[in-house]
Write a protein that holds these residues in place. Structure first.
Motif, mmCIF file in Angstrom:
data_model
loop_
_atom_site.group_PDB
_atom_site.id
_atom_site.type_symbol
_atom_site.label_atom_id
_atom_site.label_comp_id
_atom_site.label_asym_id
_atom_site.label_seq_id
_atom_site.Cartn_x
_atom_site.Cartn_y
_atom_site.Cartn_z
ATOM 1 N N LYS A 1 50.979 38.597 31.389
ATOM 2 C CA LYS A 1 50.141 38.015 32.384
ATOM 3 C C LYS A 1 49.834 38.587 33.572
ATOM 4 C CE LYS A 1 51.595 33.482 30.365
ATOM 5 N NZ LYS A 1 52.280 32.189 30.505
ATOM 6 N N LYS A 2 50.925 38.894 34.203
ATOM 7 C CA LYS A 2 51.036 39.622 35.590
ATOM 8 C C LYS A 2 50.401 41.054 35.598
ATOM 9 C CE LYS A 2 55.468 37.876 37.256
ATOM 10 N NZ LYS A 2 56.634 38.194 37.749
ATOM 11 N N ALA A 3 50.532 41.879 34.515
ATOM 12 C CA ALA A 3 49.680 43.078 34.159
ATOM 13 C C ALA A 3 48.323 42.839 34.164
ATOM 14 C CB ALA A 3 50.325 43.852 32.844
ATOM 15 N N VAL A 4 47.976 41.889 33.399
ATOM 16 C CA VAL A 4 46.226 41.706 33.148
ATOM 17 C C VAL A 4 45.673 41.265 34.645
ATOM 18 C CG1 VAL A 4 44.507 40.405 32.131
ATOM 19 C CG2 VAL A 4 46.347 41.379 30.761
ATOM 20 N N ILE A 5 46.343 40.326 35.347
ATOM 21 C CA ILE A 5 45.809 39.670 36.309
ATOM 22 C C ILE A 5 45.941 40.954 37.636
ATOM 23 C CG2 ILE A 5 46.472 38.362 38.477
ATOM 24 C CD1 ILE A 5 47.461 36.165 36.393
ATOM 25 N N ALA A 6 47.058 41.724 37.671
ATOM 26 C CA ALA A 6 46.672 43.002 38.564
ATOM 27 C C ALA A 6 45.823 43.745 38.478
ATOM 28 C CB ALA A 6 48.247 43.521 38.293
ATOM 29 N N ALA A 7 45.647 44.044 36.886
ATOM 30 C CA ALA A 7 44.433 44.881 36.648
ATOM 31 C C ALA A 7 43.056 44.596 36.732
ATOM 32 C CB ALA A 7 44.778 45.589 35.237
ATOM 33 N N GLU A 8 43.033 43.279 36.565
ATOM 34 C CA GLU A 8 41.592 42.687 36.406
ATOM 35 C C GLU A 8 41.326 41.803 37.631
ATOM 36 O OE1 GLU A 8 39.211 43.285 33.482
ATOM 37 O OE2 GLU A 8 40.430 45.088 34.066
ATOM 38 N N ASP A 9 42.077 40.927 38.141
ATOM 39 C CA ASP A 9 41.681 39.973 39.051
ATOM 40 C C ASP A 9 42.812 39.301 39.762
ATOM 41 O OD1 ASP A 9 40.384 37.941 40.400
ATOM 42 O OD2 ASP A 9 39.851 36.731 38.497
ATOM 43 N N GLN A 10 43.484 39.982 40.793
ATOM 44 C CA GLN A 10 44.356 39.698 41.695
ATOM 45 C C GLN A 10 44.157 38.427 42.441
ATOM 46 O OE1 GLN A 10 46.376 42.833 43.679
ATOM 47 N NE2 GLN A 10 45.762 44.095 42.102
ATOM 48 N N SER A 11 42.918 37.847 42.513
ATOM 49 C CA SER A 11 42.677 36.978 43.353
ATOM 50 C C SER A 11 42.566 35.559 42.467
ATOM 51 C CB SER A 11 41.505 36.704 44.183
ATOM 52 O OG SER A 11 41.433 38.001 45.298
ATOM 53 N N PHE A 12 43.058 35.731 41.059
ATOM 54 C CA PHE A 12 42.444 34.844 39.904
ATOM 55 C C PHE A 12 42.924 33.426 40.353
ATOM 56 C CE2 PHE A 12 44.083 32.529 36.231
ATOM 57 C CZ PHE A 12 42.918 32.241 35.492
ATOM 58 N N PHE A 13 44.253 33.106 41.158
ATOM 59 C CA PHE A 13 44.436 31.861 41.281
ATOM 60 C C PHE A 13 44.403 31.382 42.410
ATOM 61 C CE2 PHE A 13 48.186 33.368 38.146
ATOM 62 C CZ PHE A 13 47.812 32.215 37.344
ATOM 63 N N VAL A 14 43.474 31.970 43.296
ATOM 64 C CA VAL A 14 42.955 31.418 44.349
ATOM 65 C C VAL A 14 41.288 31.087 44.681
ATOM 66 C CG1 VAL A 14 45.054 32.363 45.787
ATOM 67 C CG2 VAL A 14 43.024 33.794 45.756
ATOM 68 N N HIS A 15 40.692 32.099 43.748
ATOM 69 C CA HIS A 15 39.190 31.757 43.930
ATOM 70 C C HIS A 15 38.946 30.613 43.028
ATOM 71 C CE1 HIS A 15 38.700 33.588 40.065
ATOM 72 N NE2 HIS A 15 39.291 34.670 40.266
ATOM 73 N N ASN A 16 37.534 30.400 43.193
ATOM 74 C CA ASN A 16 36.918 29.108 42.554
ATOM 75 C C ASN A 16 36.163 29.867 41.139
ATOM 76 O OD1 ASN A 16 34.812 30.597 43.502
ATOM 77 N ND2 ASN A 16 33.871 28.785 44.326
ATOM 78 N N GLY A 17 36.416 30.740 40.757
ATOM 79 C CA GLY A 17 35.747 31.490 39.653
ATOM 80 C C GLY A 17 35.075 32.766 40.072
ATOM 81 N N PHE A 18 34.799 32.748 41.324
ATOM 82 C CA PHE A 18 33.970 33.922 41.716
ATOM 83 C C PHE A 18 34.461 34.576 42.875
ATOM 84 C CE2 PHE A 18 31.134 30.685 40.178
ATOM 85 C CZ PHE A 18 30.294 31.277 38.944
ATOM 86 N N ASP A 19 34.729 35.937 42.802
ATOM 87 C CA ASP A 19 35.178 36.599 43.940
ATOM 88 C C ASP A 19 34.224 37.313 44.688
ATOM 89 O OD1 ASP A 19 36.652 38.328 45.722
ATOM 90 O OD2 ASP A 19 38.073 38.955 44.142
ATOM 91 N N TYR A 20 33.831 36.805 45.611
ATOM 92 C CA TYR A 20 32.458 37.203 46.395
ATOM 93 C C TYR A 20 32.768 38.688 47.149
ATOM 94 C CZ TYR A 20 31.049 32.494 45.497
ATOM 95 O OH TYR A 20 30.658 31.404 44.894
ATOM 96 N N LYS A 21 33.882 38.891 47.449
ATOM 97 C CA LYS A 21 34.450 40.116 48.044
ATOM 98 C C LYS A 21 34.097 41.214 47.003
ATOM 99 C CE LYS A 21 37.191 38.601 51.885
ATOM 100 N NZ LYS A 21 38.731 38.542 52.399
ATOM 101 N N ALA A 22 34.748 40.948 45.669
ATOM 102 C CA ALA A 22 34.743 42.163 44.747
ATOM 103 C C ALA A 22 33.397 42.219 44.219
ATOM 104 C CB ALA A 22 35.420 41.627 43.456
ATOM 105 N N ILE A 23 32.405 41.284 44.365
ATOM 106 C CA ILE A 23 31.151 41.282 43.858
ATOM 107 C C ILE A 23 30.306 42.121 44.984
ATOM 108 C CG2 ILE A 23 28.814 39.804 43.674
ATOM 109 C CD1 ILE A 23 30.446 37.697 42.443
ATOM 110 N N GLU A 24 30.608 41.867 46.191
ATOM 111 C CA GLU A 24 29.836 42.579 47.104
ATOM 112 C C GLU A 24 30.329 44.008 47.346
ATOM 113 O OE1 GLU A 24 29.334 42.667 52.288
ATOM 114 O OE2 GLU A 24 30.610 41.254 51.263
#
Length: 214
Positions: free
Chosen positions: A59-82
């Motif tokens: 779980k930690k590995a995949v979150i680290a690789a793919e989406d480190q803000s997973f537990f705090v965003h609302n489904g969209f990481d606007y900084k990553a999109i920008e």
């Protein structure tokens, strides 16, 4: 004619609502991506397991690789999109800004590929599953359905395929190798890593130290 069209629309909407609610409690019987893998490679290796059976390392590995803000965003990481948009405007290789929630919506309900229509549906499904499913269910569905090799889906099947063990028994390094092959598991092989993959593996190992599971 219009009544028939409205009836079809209502049926589709109702079916989607039922499938979303059903998906909160059960993994999908099969996904479009899995069907594609089965047709292309003639095999479908998957082994759905519960959130608790997955172990913490993968779980930690995949979150680290793919989406480190997973537990705090609302489904969209606007900084990553920008950031991805600015990167792509430079004419370099396309980089995505999708969160784990968005990838889950795509993997479970939709199809692969790049189109504004699919991205629109993806946004709607992402918004809904964030409200209905919650983070633990989203992460469980993601880790069970994600493509991890040619005809291999989910972290449990990937763990057995690459390391001949269950995902809960993966070492930190092995879990990091599972995550390293994302987002191109058809191309990359943790058993035959390139210099790029070795570098990425080392980076994921460091980032795992910053991940706290909820």
């Amino acid at each position: 004619m219009w009544k028939k069209i409205k009836r079809i629309i209502y049926i589709i909407i109702l079916a989607n609502i039922l499938f979303i609610v059903w998906g909160k409690f059960f993994n999908p019987p099969i996904t479009i991506t899995q069907i594609g893998g089965l047709m292309e490679y003639g095999k479908l290796k998957r082994d759905y397991i519960s959130y608790d059976e997955m172990g913490s390392n993968v779980k930690k590995a995949v979150i680290a690789a793919e989406d480190q803000s997973f537990f705090v965003h609302n489904g969209f990481d606007y900084k990553a999109i920008e950031k991805a948009m600015k990167y792509n405007q430079k004419g370099k290789k396309l980089r995505g800004g999708s969160t784990i929630s968005q990838q889950t919506a795509k993997n479970i309900f939709l199809w692969q590929g790049r189109s504004w229509i699919r991205k629109g549906f993806e946004a709607v499904y992402t918004f809904i599953i964030e409200l209905v499913w919650g983070k633990d269910v989203i992460l469980e569905r993601y880790l069970n359905s994600i493509e991890m090799g040619r005809g291999v889906f989910g972290v449990e099947s990937a763990s057995k395929y690459y390391f001949n063990k269950s995902s809960k028994d993966l070492t930190k390094s092995e879990a990091a190798w599972i995550a390293t092959i994302l987002p191109n598991p058809r191309k990359y092989d943790p058993k035959n890593p390139s210099a790029y993959l070795n570098k990425k593996h080392t980076w994921i190992m460091r980032q795992m130290n910053n991940i706290t599971l909820k």
